[in-house]
Design a protein around this motif. Structure first.
Motif, mmCIF file in Angstrom:
data_model
loop_
_atom_site.group_PDB
_atom_site.id
_atom_site.type_symbol
_atom_site.label_atom_id
_atom_site.label_comp_id
_atom_site.label_asym_id
_atom_site.label_seq_id
_atom_site.Cartn_x
_atom_site.Cartn_y
_atom_site.Cartn_z
ATOM 1 N N THR A 1 0.855 -1.098 0.013
ATOM 2 C CA THR A 1 0.082 -0.115 0.013
ATOM 3 C C THR A 1 0.669 1.189 0.075
ATOM 4 O O THR A 1 1.763 1.181 0.659
ATOM 5 C CB THR A 1 -0.866 -0.063 1.297
ATOM 6 O OG1 THR A 1 -1.912 0.941 0.980
ATOM 7 C CG2 THR A 1 -0.237 0.296 2.438
ATOM 8 N N ASP A 2 0.485 2.210 -0.716
ATOM 9 C CA ASP A 2 1.012 3.653 -0.749
ATOM 10 C C ASP A 2 0.141 4.620 -0.827
ATOM 11 O O ASP A 2 -0.885 4.566 -1.423
ATOM 12 C CB ASP A 2 2.046 3.730 -2.004
ATOM 13 C CG ASP A 2 3.392 3.075 -1.763
ATOM 14 O OD1 ASP A 2 4.014 3.579 -0.764
ATOM 15 O OD2 ASP A 2 3.809 2.284 -2.533
ATOM 16 N N MET A 3 0.355 5.621 -0.051
ATOM 17 C CA MET A 3 -0.178 6.624 0.165
ATOM 18 C C MET A 3 0.211 8.091 -0.495
ATOM 19 O O MET A 3 1.231 8.286 -0.191
ATOM 20 C CB MET A 3 -0.628 6.957 1.452
ATOM 21 C CG MET A 3 -1.685 8.390 1.694
ATOM 22 S SD MET A 3 -2.116 8.332 3.647
ATOM 23 C CE MET A 3 -3.812 7.413 3.674
ATOM 24 N N VAL B 1 0.259 12.237 -1.101
ATOM 25 C CA VAL B 1 -0.724 13.480 -0.468
ATOM 26 C C VAL B 1 -0.130 14.581 -1.178
ATOM 27 O O VAL B 1 1.017 14.890 -1.697
ATOM 28 C CB VAL B 1 -0.237 13.692 0.798
ATOM 29 C CG1 VAL B 1 -0.673 14.940 1.650
ATOM 30 C CG2 VAL B 1 -0.581 12.357 1.706
ATOM 31 N N HIS C 1 3.963 14.596 -1.987
ATOM 32 C CA HIS C 1 4.277 13.576 -3.406
ATOM 33 C C HIS C 1 3.776 14.100 -4.655
ATOM 34 O O HIS C 1 4.645 13.770 -5.619
ATOM 35 C CB HIS C 1 3.100 12.211 -3.102
ATOM 36 C CG HIS C 1 3.534 11.669 -1.765
ATOM 37 N ND1 HIS C 1 2.972 11.915 -0.843
ATOM 38 C CD2 HIS C 1 4.612 10.731 -1.426
ATOM 39 C CE1 HIS C 1 3.257 11.030 0.304
ATOM 40 N NE2 HIS C 1 4.308 10.525 -0.176
ATOM 41 N N ASN D 1 -6.071 13.124 -1.218
ATOM 42 C CA ASN D 1 -5.099 11.901 -0.677
ATOM 43 C C ASN D 1 -5.435 10.780 -1.412
ATOM 44 O O ASN D 1 -6.692 10.411 -1.632
ATOM 45 C CB ASN D 1 -5.425 11.906 0.836
ATOM 46 C CG ASN D 1 -4.633 10.686 1.402
ATOM 47 O OD1 ASN D 1 -4.710 9.712 0.833
ATOM 48 N ND2 ASN D 1 -4.122 10.947 2.513
ATOM 49 N N LEU D 2 -4.693 10.223 -2.200
ATOM 50 C CA LEU D 2 -4.768 8.813 -3.052
ATOM 51 C C LEU D 2 -4.146 7.752 -2.192
ATOM 52 O O LEU D 2 -2.843 7.728 -2.028
ATOM 53 C CB LEU D 2 -4.247 9.094 -4.121
ATOM 54 C CG LEU D 2 -4.321 10.243 -5.031
ATOM 55 C CD1 LEU D 2 -3.392 10.424 -6.036
ATOM 56 C CD2 LEU D 2 -5.878 10.581 -5.320
ATOM 57 N N SER D 3 -4.897 6.775 -1.751
ATOM 58 C CA SER D 3 -4.295 5.557 -1.053
ATOM 59 C C SER D 3 -4.555 4.313 -1.840
ATOM 60 O O SER D 3 -5.957 3.990 -2.237
ATOM 61 C CB SER D 3 -4.823 5.512 0.119
ATOM 62 O OG SER D 3 -4.566 4.334 0.941
ATOM 63 N N THR E 1 -4.049 0.085 -2.740
ATOM 64 C CA THR E 1 -3.357 -1.041 -2.170
ATOM 65 C C THR E 1 -3.486 -2.008 -3.651
ATOM 66 O O THR E 1 -4.646 -2.116 -3.976
ATOM 67 C CB THR E 1 -4.146 -1.723 -0.967
ATOM 68 O OG1 THR E 1 -4.171 -0.729 0.034
ATOM 69 C CG2 THR E 1 -3.603 -2.809 -0.393
#
Lengths: 323, 323
Positions: B44-46, B48, B52, B127-129, B131
């Motif tokens: 998983t990577d978030m 912001v 980022h 915000n994009l999260s 997985t």
């Protein structure tokens, strides 16, 4: 405290991996090994400060709730938890907050047998994004699309208290302190109905969790199944699905909270009438009360009737982030 | 536009499910069916806004990058993509932005054979999260812990151009327009090395993706493996791992970008020296250039030496969100 130290200190636990987890936090990916032949159930929920929780919420409760709302989706699928990932944006590395948040998170993770297997941490406006993984034998999953005319409509636990607490905390209504304390528990520490979800395998024809309000989430089942439902307000208000605290409220408020409140994290499900005894037995086995609210019909639409048989005259809308 | 309409319009696609996906967007959980016996790789990577990516970034590029950085973790594990979930916090439902973002996201998802299977949408600071899920046969995964003394250290593609673009966009350096355009492609549209990761199964002894900078991410391999590495600046600067644009920069800047730049999304990996020919063959099969940077040694630590054999005198730190 740096990013990797933060992860090590608050989110990386030592000791052997639980069954099903081959590799946990600390590599490019986690590795899970589901039982042979099982399907993997996956769900993700994101919680944002100011939308899903107050800025001053107890971090222990927030850690619990962030995982609970995700486990509730596994419960609604009849899946057994395997693990979860956490992506966390934090304004700053606050030790007190992190200690509380991780304590609440891991207490529920341990109770549910659902270990943290990976994640990401970054600086930014507070945002918690969890993805859960579970397993379910092929064909035993509880989909939204299986409700059939003649099935009965059931709900677990109690509805509306989370909304009642929210309205009190927002200052829209007044609640006696002991009532608010009880309702607030329901808002801040919901119980994912995992045991009931497992017991409903092979019994329920369709299921969903109640996160946006009963009408909205039952509506998803009806739409996916191509059916309708006829429900009676009297059956609901007289059932164990309404707490004494909610029943003490004005009728319109009680109905609005129960039908369109949201944040309940109960299961709404359907089952053939012939399965009623087996279903009550399953609920006892899961130590989870259930209440029957009415019946599925072939005619599309969700129809509530009051005690005198008239259509319910109450504007209800489920929660929508962009409406 | 409401939340469910937004999901339907931009993120729910019709047509049959790809292999491995039993149930996609639209129920409480997605259901995946990995091939028999395979392990599930999860990461998983978030992302912001402001951390980022810039607020005015092209949404098509952002959709690409949000998935690419996650696929890069699957590549580093030697896993084949199965699907992904997206949790998205948006300040508002902006149709132009959503159309671009979803186009960039799905273009890469289709190219990688990695369908969107579920998600969550809420209002909040952008915000994009994501997985991602992949599968890998037991024992063939590329862990960080397998590097052994005598192994060679390799890197795929080219390092440092993403950092070069970032410094130019921040106004810290000046770049000729055509150089900036090329470097910016590397910053905004990284290529996850999925094909190379699959080819490295059974060949590489350890692997990681380069997201925080070569020194930091190779450092994770060394720490997990309990070994060190001796690398030569000259071998790096003379290799195909440095683009002509980066080589044209002052030496200290070129080194800093290549060694501690971050956002490269290349693979750094180790392999026995005896596997060199097989490894070059694997890189050709994956149509991905690779460069050898030096050797693993038993003595812990990462040691860079310059062309005259002296230790490199350059302060390098990998990116840390809370340092």
């Amino acid at each position: 405290m740096g990013e990797f130290e933060l992860i090590r200190h608050y989110f990386q636990r030592t000791g052997p991996h639980p069954p099903g987890v081959v590799l946990g936090v600390g590599d490019d990916c986690a590795l899970l090994q589901p039982d042979p032949g099982q399907r993997l159930a996956v769900s993700t929920d994101m919680l944002v400060e100011g939308r899903h929780f107050f800025a001053d919420v107890d971090p222990v409760a927030l850690g619990h709730k962030a995982l609970a709302v995700n486990l509730s989706d596994l419960a609604a699928m009849g899946a057994r938890p395997l693990g979860f990932t956490l992506a966390l944006a934090l304004p700053r590395a606050d030790a007190t907050w992190l200690a509380g948040f991780s304590a609440g998170l891991f207490a529920l993770a341990d109770a549910a047998g659902c270990p943290l297997v990976g994640g990401d941490t970054t600086q930014g406006p507070l945002n918690l994004s969890i993805t859960v993984f579970g397993q379910v034998p092929p064909g035993q999953e509880l989909r939204r699309s299986g409700a059939r005319a003649g099935d009965e409509v059931w709900v677990s636990g109690q509805l509306g208290d989370a909304r009642l607490a929210l309205e009190a905390l927002l200052g829209e209504i007044e609640l006696a302190p002991e009532r608010l304390a009880r309702a607030r528990q329901r808002l801040e520490r919901p119980t994912p109905r995992l045991a009931l979800g497992l017991e409903l395998r092979g019994l329920a024809s369709a299921a969903a969790d109640v996160s946006d309000g009963l009408c909205g989430d039952l509506g998803h089942i009806l739409a996916a199944s191509g059916v309708g439902a006829d429900l009676e307000v009297g059956a609901l208000l007289g059932s164990d699905a309404i707490s004494a605290d909610l029943r003490a409220q004005p009728r319109e408020r009680a109905l609005r909270c129960a039908l369109a409140g949201g944040d309940d994290y109960e299961l709404v499900f359907t089952a053939p009438a012939a399965a009623r005894e087996a279903l009550l037995q399953a609920a006892r086995a899961a130590a989870t009360p259930v209440s029957c609210l009415g019946r599925i019909s072939a005619e599309p639409g969700l129809r509530w009737r009051n005690e005198s048989g008239q259509p319910l005259d109450l504007a209800l809308a489920s929660f929508d982030h962009f409406a």
